[in-house]
Design a protein around this motif. Sequence first.
Motif, short mmCIF file in Angstrom:
data_model
loop_
_atom_site.label_atom_id
_atom_site.label_comp_id
_atom_site.label_asym_id
_atom_site.label_seq_id
_atom_site.Cartn_x
_atom_site.Cartn_y
_atom_site.Cartn_z
N GLU A 194 -5.65 -5.17 8.73
CA GLU A 194 -5.63 -4.96 7.45
C GLU A 194 -5.27 -6.06 6.83
OE1 GLU A 194 -4.78 -0.90 9.38
OE2 GLU A 194 -3.97 -3.15 9.51
N GLU A 195 -4.25 -6.60 6.99
CA GLU A 195 -3.56 -7.69 6.04
C GLU A 195 -4.48 -9.01 5.78
OE1 GLU A 195 0.40 -10.54 5.83
OE2 GLU A 195 0.23 -9.11 7.23
N HIS B 218 -7.69 -8.20 4.02
CA HIS B 218 -7.16 -8.42 2.46
C HIS B 218 -7.13 -9.67 1.88
CE1 HIS B 218 -4.74 -7.92 -1.10
NE2 HIS B 218 -5.55 -6.80 -1.40
N GLU B 219 -6.76 -10.57 2.74
CA GLU B 219 -6.67 -12.05 2.61
C GLU B 219 -8.06 -12.76 2.33
OE1 GLU B 219 -4.41 -13.95 5.00
OE2 GLU B 219 -2.32 -12.91 4.57
N GLN C 128 -10.08 -11.34 -0.51
CA GLN C 128 -9.67 -12.10 -2.07
C GLN C 128 -10.47 -13.20 -2.53
OE1 GLN C 128 -5.47 -12.64 -0.93
NE2 GLN C 128 -4.56 -11.00 -2.16
N LEU D 283 -9.71 -4.31 -5.52
CA LEU D 283 -9.45 -4.55 -3.92
C LEU D 283 -8.27 -3.96 -3.80
CD1 LEU D 283 -9.64 -6.07 -1.28
CD2 LEU D 283 -8.84 -8.07 -2.23
N LYS D 284 -8.10 -2.66 -2.84
CA LYS D 284 -6.99 -2.40 -2.29
C LYS D 284 -7.08 -1.83 -0.97
CE LYS D 284 -4.53 2.26 -2.56
NZ LYS D 284 -4.75 3.63 -3.11
N GLN D 285 -5.74 -2.46 -0.43
CA GLN D 285 -5.47 -2.30 1.03
C GLN D 285 -5.14 -1.12 1.52
OE1 GLN D 285 -3.20 -5.57 2.83
NE2 GLN D 285 -2.35 -4.33 4.43
N THR D 286 -5.76 -0.45 2.52
CA THR D 286 -5.14 0.72 3.11
C THR D 286 -5.37 0.95 4.61
OG1 THR D 286 -5.63 3.35 2.92
CG2 THR D 286 -7.66 1.83 3.14
N CYS E 157 -9.90 -1.62 3.78
CA CYS E 157 -9.82 -1.85 2.35
C CYS E 157 -10.80 -1.20 1.49
CB CYS E 157 -9.91 -3.46 2.19
SG CYS E 157 -8.51 -4.44 2.84
N ILE F 155 -13.11 -1.42 -2.25
CA ILE F 155 -13.36 -2.52 -2.96
C ILE F 155 -14.64 -2.10 -4.14
CG2 ILE F 155 -12.97 -4.37 -1.33
CD1 ILE F 155 -16.10 -4.89 -1.26
#
Length: 705
Positions: free
Chosen positions: A13-14, A17-18, A21, A28-31, A35, A37
């Motif tokens: 996930e991380e 997310h990167e 970006q 944009l929300k990580q879950t 994610c 968007i």
Amino acid sequence: MHRFFIACAKGLEELLHEELQAYELPYLKQTFAGCYIDASLEQAYRIVMWSRLASRMLLQLGEHEPSSLDDIKLTLTQFNWQSVFSNNETFIVDFSGGNDDIRHTQFGAQLVKDCIVDYFRNKGLARPNIEKEQPDIRIAVRLHKGKLVWSLDFSGDGMHKRGYRTEQGAAPLRETLAAAILIRSGIKTELEKSQPAIFDPFCGSGTLLIEAAMMACDHAPGLGRGHWGFLRWKGHDTAAWHSVLDEAEERFKVGKAAFKGTIKGSDSSGRMISIARSNASRVLLNNVIEWEERDATDLEAPAESGLLVTNPPYGERLGEVVETLLLYQRFGQTLKENFHNWQLSILAGDEQLLKRLRLRSHKKYSLLNGAIPVTLALYDLTKEQPNFTESKSNDLLNRLKKNYSKLRKWADKEELDCWRVYDADIPEYNAAIDIYGDYLVVQEYAAPKTVPDGVANDRLWFMLETLSEALPFDESNIVLKRRQRQSGRQQYEKRSQESKVLTVHEYGARFEVNLTDYLDTGLFMDHRLVRKELLDKCNELDILNLFAYTCTASVQAARSGAKRVVSVDMSNTYLKWGERNFELNNLRGDYDFIQADCFSWMREQRGKQAFDVIFLDPPTFSNSKRMTGTLDIQRDHVGLIKTAANLLHEDGVILFSNNRKKFKIDVEGLEKAGFEVNDQTQASIPEDFKRHKGIHHYFIISRAH
């Protein structure tokens, strides 16, 4: 703007997310596992084309908090499905989650499918057809915490499917995981060099290197795909998509021409090299990657510095553990000698394997390869590595050598090629090591609860390393078995796909043993002297072998010249094995193999037949469904012996044995029943088992006169 959910593998996930970006999205929300968007259609096309980490992309069509099952039906039947696709397109529904009304995803999928069909029928249109293999439209519906969300599967299939991998190895990496490994490994830094070097010495089907080459040559992950979930969607913008597609093709053309580095893969399997080469050619990258058939422990660095990234074998099968262990050990030595200025990134299924490299990592990441937990370890060989001297003493090495030298001479004299060379002589190394011809079988005992799992595992691996140094056995012929129940993933406990069955010799007899498919091998070597007694003293006698197992005692009795031998056991598998043992010894005569519960059979045979010798070696405990009741040998041995004695000639004997460690025979109870008990335990334990107190108990029982 459209709302999307972009799914990824757990743990990525991380990184996803990167990656997202870079698109400068308004939302944009990580879950968990992805994610959310908000994106324009053109941004969505770029993401689906260029994301190296996303596994699926869902375009949200609607959401609702239903109050009942009828509410769900009404909501989905009234939704404007014509705005999504026409009734001429094929579709399928994927459903996840549930509530009190929808307990099965298959029921949920059928419900949604019926609602969509009803919508078109209510409009006076023919119903669209279902297509499971490659539908035009894929609808994803999720019911979670009271909220119903329905989406168009924008990607249409797993985004890891880049289109190049039609063949793969036995333990393939998913393409998205390979990309994540490369990113975690610092490939961006390597690619910033004028002449980068990337190398995989265990390349398999080439996934890591193909993903690396795609990054190096600016090849979009989605460029090789022909099918997308949005192509038949009514909102699809063909011109915008072709603009993204054309741009990706141009970027690849320029990137490939500009790349001046080295990407190289090797593998010990020529077949895998051929598969890797074919996979690379499907994305027009074969002339970017060099392939070579070569052993990973015999390597030279392809450049002065670079990134070595690899996924060595885990040793998944029972017979591969020691081979894998020593492979890592030799591989680590090769790395220290030949890759001084390199960055290393190694994915392993077991921390103990990484320890065998004798290298110090500066970073570790926990990942999932499918459902399997794996560790990615990073090493910087531009810095001096500590000298990992083995802190453990040579006591184990010396003991193994001493035992082997002494017992080898004894075994040769006894004409044995199966014997025990080590039996937890040193308490820290808690295992039995048995020799079967050219093979070693290592049976680890359960460690005391006071010993942490990590310590016990480290001792086991050290012992396996020491074995290959101390004893003259090929590492591929060392088999490991663990007798305790394990938690988590223990790859080396898996049964071998290829059974190791061989014939061994004992006092002139030939026995079949199976080293891999069962907890025991088919031969209880500690009973060797008891079988020898049957070999020496059964001429012209009637012999009964109860709980016969693989009938090795029956074989020796028959070889002695016994007039009749009857073997009784509940397992047809073991009795068939026993018949093969008789065939190995060319024994033909009055020999019976009876599948039955020994208690029931003995009661049925009372007064019908009698025997001169009854060999009675029951299990310590049994609650088999084929038995009447349970058997606890400490509790039930007097009754068992009395029942067996009903089938005994007046002057016959019962040879009674069991392997309950703290067994106490009820001499008083047996004497009251009219039996004499002669304890022959010490005399029955052979030279190679003398260290193991309580390995078995053995008594000769006869009627008192």
